[in-house]
Each structure stands twice: as C-alpha cells, then as structure tokens.
Design a protein around this motif. Sequence first.
Motif, PDB file in Angstrom:
ATOM      1  N   ASN A  62     -38.787  25.466  -7.957  1.00 44.42           N
ATOM      2  CA  ASN A  62     -39.607  24.510  -7.230  1.00 44.42           C
ATOM      3  C   ASN A  62     -39.937  23.318  -8.101  1.00 44.42           C
ATOM      4  OD1 ASN A  62     -41.409  23.621  -5.120  1.00 44.42           O
ATOM      5  ND2 ASN A  62     -41.356  25.774  -4.557  1.00 44.42           N
ATOM      6  N   ARG A  63     -38.902  22.713  -8.645  1.00 44.00           N
ATOM      7  CA  ARG A  63     -39.015  21.674  -9.645  1.00 44.00           C
ATOM      8  C   ARG A  63     -40.102  20.626  -9.416  1.00 44.00           C
ATOM      9  NH1 ARG A  63     -35.567  18.068  -9.826  1.00 44.00           N
ATOM     10  NH2 ARG A  63     -35.223  18.487  -7.635  1.00 44.00           N
ATOM     11  N   GLU A  84     -35.960  25.904 -14.685  1.00 44.65           N
ATOM     12  CA  GLU A  84     -35.169  25.077 -13.803  1.00 44.65           C
ATOM     13  C   GLU A  84     -35.052  25.730 -12.429  1.00 44.65           C
ATOM     14  OE1 GLU A  84     -31.160  22.423 -14.011  1.00 44.65           O
ATOM     15  OE2 GLU A  84     -31.880  23.500 -15.771  1.00 44.65           O
ATOM     16  N   ASN A  85     -35.080  24.896 -11.411  1.00 50.11           N
ATOM     17  CA  ASN A  85     -34.930  25.340 -10.028  1.00 50.11           C
ATOM     18  C   ASN A  85     -36.113  26.152  -9.513  1.00 50.11           C
ATOM     19  OD1 ASN A  85     -32.569  24.057  -9.511  1.00 50.11           O
ATOM     20  ND2 ASN A  85     -31.343  25.742 -10.318  1.00 50.11           N
TER      21      ASN A  85
END
Lengths: 478, 242, 220
Positions: B232-233, B229-230
């Motif tokens: 560079n989704r 998660e997070n």
Amino acid sequence: MGDSETDLERDAQSRKAIDASARLPVVFMMASGVFWLLFGTVLAFIASFKLHSPWFLADQAWLTFGRVRPAHLNTMIYGWASMTGIGVLLWLQARLSRVRVPLRKSLIAVGVVWNFAVLAGTVAILAGGSTSVEWLEFPPWVAAILGALFVVVMAASVLTFVRRNVEHVYVSQWYLFGAVFWFPFLYIAGNLVIHGTGASGVAEATANWWYAHNVLGIWFTPIGLAAAYYFIPKVIGRPIHSYYLSLLGFWTLALFYNWAGTHHLIGGPIPLWVQTVGIVASMMMFIPVITVAINHHMTMVGHFDKLEYSPTLRFIVFGAMSYTLVSVQGSLTALRVVNETTHFTHYTIAHAHLGMYAFVTMVLFGSMYYILPRLTGREWSSGPLIRAHFWTTGLGMVLYWVGLTIGGWIQGQMLKNPDIAFIEIVQTTLPYLWSRSFAAALMSVGHFIFAYLVGRMLYEWATDRGKDRLPPMLGGDQ
Amino acid sequence: MSDTRSHPDGPRPDDDDGRQVWLTPPESMQHSLFIAAGVLATVIASYVGLVAIPNWQVNRLEPVMLDNGETYPAERSELAQKGKDVYIDLGCVYCHSQQVRQNDFGGDLSRGWGMRSSVPLDYTREETPVLGTMRTGPDLRNIGGRQPSRQWHYLHLYNPRITSPGSTMPPFRFLFDTVPIEGRTNVPVGRVDMPEEHSVPGHYVVATDRARALVEYLLSLDHDQTLPENANRGTDPEQVDR
Amino acid sequence: MSDSLRESQESPDEGDIHEMHDPIAREFERPEDGYQPIPLTLIFLFFALVGWGGWYLGAYSGDWRVDVFYPGDRATAAAEAQKESSGGTSPEELATLGKRVYAQCAACHQQNGKGVAGNFPPLDGTEWVTGPPQTLIRILLHGLEGPIQVAGNEYNAQMPAWGGQLSDRQIAAVLTYIRSAWSNQAGPVKPAQVESLRKESADRSASWTASELKSLESGQ
C-alpha cells in the motif's frame, strides 16, 4: 380545470380542507424548527467567536469549540432544517396530491419525540458523547430513535402520494417522493455501517462522506427544489417553463448527486478511483443544475417585479439562485486543481453555508411565509419586519460567504507554500474570521425577528386574535 | 379582500405560453412504484459503489512486517486508546486533520507533515479514523514523531500560547488540576513543568488522567515508518513527481 | 377535482362569505406544467459533458486498484524506486531536504529559528549551531538535558533524541539547513559524519549535557 366560478370555489374549498388537516402536525414541526433555529444560532455565534478569540468561554469542557461546533451543526440539520423540511414536505404533498395529511396523531407524536431526541443528542455532544464523525455526531442510540421516526414520516408521505386525487404528477411530487425514500435509507445505512462494525479504516471515511454529502444532496435539496418548483409558478401565476427540463433535472440529480461525496477526500489516503468517481459525479451535477436553473429562470422571466411584493417569492428566488451558485461552485471545487487550494480551509465552510443556508434555509423561510398564514388563518404582522428579516439574513449570508471564501482561498494558497510558517497563516485568517462573526450577528438578528413574527402569529392564533389583519405588502404603494 | 390583486401571493392574470405539448410526457412518471424503484436504485447503487466496494477493498489489507521485525500498524496501548476517546469527545478533528496527502498534494510533504504520505494501511486498525476536513491547526498524523516531548504537549494543552505564540487554539485548562504544594511530601504524577511566568504560585499544575491519556495518544501518532515495497505504497517527499 | 375529497370535507361555514372567498382570493390552483422543448444546444452540451466524464473516469481510474492514489501513480513507481537508491548528498540537495525535516523542529524552535524566550532556545545566531558540527550531530542523535547557555540566556529543558527517528542523511540535511538558514553561515554537514558518530556512540542511551559536550569539544 375550467376557470368558472364554481370550479374556483370548489378548488378553494378543497385547499381549505387540506390545510385544516395539515394544521396541527405542520405547525408543530415548523414551530419546533424555529426553536432549533434559535438554539443553533446561539451555538453558531459562540463557535464563530471562539475561532478568533480562543479565550472566550474556554474554561468549561462542554463549551469548548470541538463540542459547540458539532452541536451547532446537528441542531441546525436535524432540528431546524429537518423538522421544518418535514413540515413543508407534508404540506406540499397534501396540497399536490389533494388529499388530507394522513396519520396526523402519529405525526404530532413524531414531532414531540423528535424534539426530545435532538435535545438529547445535543446535550450528549456537549457533555462529551460526540462521535466526531461529521454530520453523524449524535450517539448511536439517538440516531436509532431518529431513524425510527423517519420511517413514520416516510409512511405518511407514501400514503399521501398513493392516495392522490390528481391525474398529472407534478415535478415537486417526484422530488418529495424521492426524498422520503432516499433519506431513511441514507440515515439508517449510514449509521449502521459507521457506528456498527461494517466499516473501519479509511472505508469509514468514504462512508462518512457518502452520507454527509447526501444529506444535503438527496434530502434537503429535493425538498428545497420541490418548494421552489411549487411556489415560483404558484405565486407568479404561470406554468413552470418546461416539463421536459423538470424530468431531465430530476433524474440526472438522482443519478449523479449521490456519487459526489468522496470529493471531500481528494488527495487523501483513498484509492484514486474513489476520488475520481466523486470528481466526475460533481462535474456531472452541472446537468441537473443548469437544467433546473433554466427552468426556474424562464418561468420567472418577466415577473421579477413581483419580488417586490411577495415575501415568499423573495426568499424562494434568493434560495433558487443560491442553489445554482452553490452547485456550480461545488462542481468546480471538486476539480483537483481547485481542491488542492480549498481543501482543509474556511473556503469549504463558506461553501457549506451557501448550500445549507443561502439555498435550503432561505427556501424554508419562503415556504413558511406562504404556509403558516394558511394554516393559522392569521396574516404576518409586519411588512417592515419581514423586510428586515430578508435583508439581515440575505446580506449576512453574502458577507459570510464573501469573507470566508476569500479568507479560505488565501489560507489555501499559503498552506500550499511550505516557506510560510503555519502561525503566519493562522494570523492571516483572523480578519476574515472576524468578518464571519459580524455576518453571524446580522443573521442572528434576522432569526430573532423571524422568531418574533412566527411567535406572534402563533400567539394570535392560540388566543383567537388578529383575524382581520390584511396581509402586509413588502414594497410599493398597494 | 375582494380585490384579488391586494394579496402579495394572490392570483395574477394568466399567460398561456408553453401549453403546447412538445413530446408526450412519459406514462411511467405517473406511477409511484416506478418512481420509488428508480430513486431506491440510484441510492443503493451509490451505496455499493462508494461504501461497500471500498470497504471490501480496504478490509483486505493485512498488517505488514517492517524491516526491523515489528508488525505495522502496531496496536495502540490502552492508555493511548483512551486518549483517542478524549480526542474524539473534545472534537479535535474539527481543526486538525490526520492525513498527509499523496504526491505532495497541497504541499503536505514539503511542509514536513510527514516523511511519506498516508496510505489506507496506516488506518487499518482504527475503528474511527479521524481524517478530518479542516486545518485551522496543523495536521497531527505524525505529531508524535514531530514533537515527542510529553512536557511540551502538557504546556501546549494548558495554554497553547506558551509554546506557540500567536496560536488561536483554545486552552484546555479543564484537563489540568492545581494542587497546593504545601503539605505534600512527593511530587504528584503528571506534574507540568510550568515556566516561571506562567506558574501558579504555591501550586503544582498537574495533568488529569484525561490529559495524560490524550498526550499518550498524540505521542502514538507517528506513521512515518518506511513500508515494504507494494505494501500500500506511500510517496516520500524525495520521490515526488509533479 | 376530486370526488372523494369533496365528500369527506367538512361543510363550509355558509354564513361567512368572507372566509369562504379568502382561499380563492389568495391563490390559484397552481402549479401546472408548461411544455417548452429542451434547447438542442443544451442537449449537445450535456452529451459533451458526459463524454468528458467518461474519458476522465477512464483516464484516472487507477485500474480500480486500492494502492493507486494519484494521477500517474503506478507509471512512476519504477522511476521512484531508482531515485530512492540514489538520493543526492550535495549541500544544495541536503539543504532542500533539511528544510522539510526542519518542520519537525519548528514546533519548539519556531520557523524563524528564534525559539520561544524562556522555553526553547534559538538556533539563529548561536555558536551551538554554527560551531563544530560534531556537537550538533551528538545533540540530534541522543538529545540534550540540563542547563545550557544559548545566546546569552540560560535555558533548562529537555531536547528529545532524534537518532531513532531520522536517518543519517536526514540528520545531515537538517543540520546543513540550520547552519545556513537565517543569519547563520556555517558549512554543510555530510551524512558520513553522522554515520561515524552514530557508530561511535552506538551504546549510549542517555542524553548529553551541555558541559559534557563542551569538554568533548575542547578535547577534539
């Protein structure tokens, strides 16, 4: 300026002196341009044919589509359009500044080395040295040579402008002066950041499209607009409609055009803000485009009948109208809702040719029809052939654009629908690709006619013949 | 020539419209320094905005650790890297893109060109990303995952219409050698399993080094890994909101 | 008119009146500027356009972040996370997902499921697909090699293993899809079935052969 007989004569003598100074460098640039036009035309036709008939010339690596296509693009951009464009630029600046072309020997040397550089780059692409960075396929060492040569052109141009002998700076001068600053910066910065270690990952893609879009936007467009701003009032014999519109058009173009390139990456792995900036700048381009269109149109109003007689005016007006069309199309294509369909399709190819061909190339043709007789002291040898040149290239371009725009739009609609098998899309585009090859054949005929006209003029000039010919009129009884 | 009207570009009777000055033209537009400074400022501004800043933003992305403990994006093997050079010099990019667009834009996810969309992190190790702008052929960002069979790729490169009837891709026969079977004791490396009706009688069809490198590169194109998660989704097709 | 130029230019050929008059006859010393005002409507329109541009830039800037990619991206992140944890497993949902996954199969088996004669077997109208789901699951998990009879023709090619690439849910989805697509009318496959077979054959690395699968089938 008064219109007394002596003033007219004095102006005429000054033009004669300027043309004499421009003769060698400008004719050399333009003749080289025509050579590359033919070279690029052959490559274009091969590439076009391969798209619907993949077995055509498929046995050699150097003739594979992925090499012929960039070779075509680069010979046209850096060979034909840039060399001819530099010729037009030098001549226009000298005329508008009322000084002779400076650095003449250096400029001829630039032309010679330039030809070799473009040839080396093209051979490198065909031999497998392409970088596959669109519009920058030449190997870095070729780019370094071209970059250095550009600096000489820039120096000649700046010298011309600062030595000018006119009080009032005409709108064409701004565009030309802008172009000679914009392009060297663009070309050198673009090459350094992309071929150097400056950018990697998706940042290289944004740099790529910043560069590629600006080649059209702030190199060819300023030259094309400068020529249109010069030749339209010149040929029809009345002032340009509005200085204020000229001013507004120039600065808004300078402000917005160079931010528009990232619309080539909409939807891709690029931060949203970079896409948004490209979309907004593309829409803002409505301002300079509408401004220039009104300015040109209001100048032309009441004089459209002259299109019948002047080859220059025909090509230039065709080009100026295409500029409006291609720009409006470009602005709308940048909108996400349109781009979702058109991105990755032949629609984009049609659009690019509307810019580089229907606008830039046609304006360059028109300019050459005006400039070359003045430099060589020979008139064009055949009105019917000029007409044939106009109609084959003009109709060819229309057919090219209509076919690929429709085909590309259908292709895009099908791509959006995952229920349609990919191979079905490939098959559906085939008739449109054939129509493009047919259009390409028409345009090629036009190019060979034009090359014949230029070649004959240069031959007569070199052998001291054909001095007494009267200029051909395109139509009417005169 | 004495009749001035006889020339198509010759002088025409004058008209005097538009000579009255509406506003005084600005003095500054007569100065070369002002114009030069202005035009340079515009292009430098766009350079900073569209090249320098995105470059700075993207260069800060670091490779991440996946759930399975691998670093992503992984370094490409030497052979695959050579294959990328072949991909570049043959100009594959002019017909094949390498990007799965976000949020099912253009139906990229629905068409199955990736299980998730591409993000800048996927390209961080690439000196020359070949994102492409044309889809005469399919997107290849995840072709290695979609079609992991080496033999399929050899056949497809040798003659695209063996594996994909109706394809308009050019054959790349110059990437293959034909070697006489007679007199050979061993089967050459890179032999292509030609179907009966396409085989060359008495010969092996053998992939050259360039073909093997290219296929190695194509097989390495697989960017479907789920990112933490997070990181560079990217979006996944099941989560598309439109 | 310039003085310096006149001084520097070569003297005209006095004898050739024709040549001297030629440049005069050919053109005016144009172009000149006209000074028509800019229409107010146009100025108004341009301001409106700039206003739109400002609004659009603000609305779709994505806070200038490097990880926001499309309009509405961040706002929906939380909703996405929730959807991820509760992917549906109804046959309809599976078939929809399966159709997307099938894009990976279409390179060989083709979009219409008919394969390519002699190279890639069809999936449409064959008992390998509409028969027991366990066989299909095994083929997807570990691949298949060697000769195989499909719809009356013999094929001999390597079907790659997909167990490492695809999740249980994706395998169930694509199988559900191919079992109900074209003229096929077999029942759905559940992710749980894939999960149990994956566990059962966790230590297998070789591909299956057709005869192995047939004997497993008859033993069940």
